[in-house]
Design a protein around this motif. Structure first.
Motif, PDB file in Angstrom:
ATOM      1  N   LYS A  60      33.044  21.766  31.123  1.00  0.00           N
ATOM      2  CA  LYS A  60      32.445  23.397  31.668  1.00  0.00           C
ATOM      3  C   LYS A  60      34.013  23.884  32.725  1.00  0.00           C
ATOM      4  O   LYS A  60      33.726  25.292  32.851  1.00  0.00           O
ATOM      5  N   TRP A  72      23.263  25.235  34.382  1.00  0.00           N
ATOM      6  CA  TRP A  72      24.892  24.619  33.925  1.00  0.00           C
ATOM      7  C   TRP A  72      25.764  25.307  35.079  1.00  0.00           C
ATOM      8  O   TRP A  72      25.913  24.265  36.453  1.00  0.00           O
ATOM      9  N   GLN A  73      25.993  25.943  35.159  1.00  0.00           N
ATOM     10  CA  GLN A  73      26.923  26.068  37.022  1.00  0.00           C
ATOM     11  C   GLN A  73      26.162  25.734  38.094  1.00  0.00           C
ATOM     12  O   GLN A  73      26.737  25.996  39.136  1.00  0.00           O
ATOM     13  N   LEU A  75      24.889  22.594  37.924  1.00  0.00           N
ATOM     14  CA  LEU A  75      24.369  21.031  37.489  1.00  0.00           C
ATOM     15  C   LEU A  75      25.849  20.833  38.186  1.00  0.00           C
ATOM     16  O   LEU A  75      27.222  21.362  37.611  1.00  0.00           O
ATOM     17  N   LEU A  80      28.740  18.855  28.668  1.00  0.00           N
ATOM     18  CA  LEU A  80      28.027  18.550  28.266  1.00  0.00           C
ATOM     19  C   LEU A  80      28.415  18.464  26.788  1.00  0.00           C
ATOM     20  O   LEU A  80      28.818  19.272  25.564  1.00  0.00           O
ATOM     21  N   ASP A  84      23.458  20.331  23.228  1.00  0.00           N
ATOM     22  CA  ASP A  84      22.799  20.792  24.539  1.00  0.00           C
ATOM     23  C   ASP A  84      23.021  21.878  24.905  1.00  0.00           C
ATOM     24  O   ASP A  84      22.634  23.111  26.167  1.00  0.00           O
ATOM     25  N   CYS A  85      24.488  22.329  25.172  1.00  0.00           N
ATOM     26  CA  CYS A  85      25.205  24.051  25.430  1.00  0.00           C
ATOM     27  C   CYS A  85      23.989  24.687  24.981  1.00  0.00           C
ATOM     28  O   CYS A  85      23.809  25.109  25.640  1.00  0.00           O
ATOM     29  N   LEU A  88      20.254  24.517  26.399  1.00  0.00           N
ATOM     30  CA  LEU A  88      20.765  25.915  28.044  1.00  0.00           C
ATOM     31  C   LEU A  88      20.963  27.285  27.519  1.00  0.00           C
ATOM     32  O   LEU A  88      20.267  27.627  28.010  1.00  0.00           O
ATOM     33  N   ASP A  94      22.055  30.725  29.091  1.00  0.00           N
ATOM     34  CA  ASP A  94      23.233  30.249  30.019  1.00  0.00           C
ATOM     35  C   ASP A  94      24.289  30.543  29.781  1.00  0.00           C
ATOM     36  O   ASP A  94      24.682  30.689  28.897  1.00  0.00           O
ATOM     37  N   ALA A  97      27.085  27.807  29.576  1.00  0.00           N
ATOM     38  CA  ALA A  97      27.130  27.459  28.319  1.00  0.00           C
ATOM     39  C   ALA A  97      27.605  28.617  27.087  1.00  0.00           C
ATOM     40  O   ALA A  97      28.635  27.593  26.251  1.00  0.00           O
TER      41      ALA A  97
END
Length: 269
Positions: A60, A72-73, A75, A80, A84-85, A88, A94, A97
């Motif tokens: 990230k 994600w910001q 988490l 990732l 998974d990106c 999201l 996201d 991501a």
């Protein structure tokens, strides 16, 4: 609704090719995060060629922080997988991501995907930015309903898998009665109906857009509803829900819903 409101709308039943909804389908308007679909499509094609790419880890902190939509910001996870990106981006649009993926694959190849798959000029113009400077593209993406209906008539199945859990059902999909957090599989929609939607939305000041694919009891329609407006957003969202009702009725009733439901004064249909 303001007289300066502009709509680009199209819905087509995939089996028959029948036009179910139509208003200025070739009109290019700002589409905010909808253009992220070109990124997802490019990734899906890369995974077709090299499935191992899905497991590649991306950090990230490889890009500058970016706010607004996404998880994600918020988490702890510093990295990732590519897959998974993409999940999201599909589920919660996201922004972080999105930028991490664009940093990994490059914006130019994504724009090449847009150029060949969107003949009407829809495009992802840039990465996501908290602030747009004068030298930056003025908007994240542009699009027209005709391009997105063209795309969703033959969508990439991997892209659909990423879009299936999309949590934003505030626009057209608000008419479908789905649980925003649990609708990745078909759900009952009546005595004989099974309903599923795959959609991507875009939100910005004066912009609301939703594009996608709706299936009701085996009948599918590709649709896109894009609006640029001034003033209150509530009338725009109300009209988008009305379009969703029209679309749902048309798939259930073989088109009779278009005559049975009148959304009142507003865009032609």
């Amino acid at each position: 609704m303001s007289s300066s409101t502009e709509w680009s709308v199209l819905a087509v039943e995939i089996g028959s090719g029948e036009v179910l909804l139509e208003t200025a389908p070739d009109l290019l308007l700002p589409t905010a995060s909808v253009g992220k679909l070109f990124l997802l499509h490019h990734l899906a094609e890369l995974l077709d060629d090299d499935p191992s790419l899905a497991r590649r880890m991306l950090r990230k902190d490889s890009v500058a922080p970016v706010a607004d939509s996404g998880l994600w910001q918020h988490l702890d996870a510093p990295a990732l997988t590519v897959a998974d990106c993409a999940r999201l981006v599909g589920a919660v649009s996201d922004n972080l991501a999105t930028n991490v993926l664009l940093d990994h694959v490059g914006l130019a190849p994504v724009q090449a995907v847009a150029a060949r798959s969107a003949p009407g000029g829809s495009m992802l113009n840039d990465v996501v930015r908290d602030v747009r400077a004068p030298e930056d593209p003025p908007m994240l993406s542009i699009g027209c309903a005709a391009d997105w209906v063209h795309y969703f008539r033959t969508p990439h199945p991997t892209v659909l898998s990423w879009l299936a859990p999309s949590t934003d059902l505030s626009m057209v999909s608000s008419a479908f009665g789905l649980d925003p957090l649990a609708h990745a599989e078909p759900v009952p929609a009546g005595p004989a109906d099974a309903l599923q939607v795959w959609s991507k939305t875009g939100t910005d000041d004066g912009v609301r857009a939703e594009v996608g694919l709706l299936e009701v009891d085996g009948r599918r329609a590709a649709y896109a509803v894009i609006c640029r407006f001034e003033g209150e957003v509530v009338p725009v969202l109300r009209r988008m829900r009305e379009y969703g009702t029209l679309l749902l009725d048309a798939l259930r009733d073989g088109g009779s819903g278009l005559e049975a439901y009148d959304p009142g004064p507003g865009p032609a249909r």
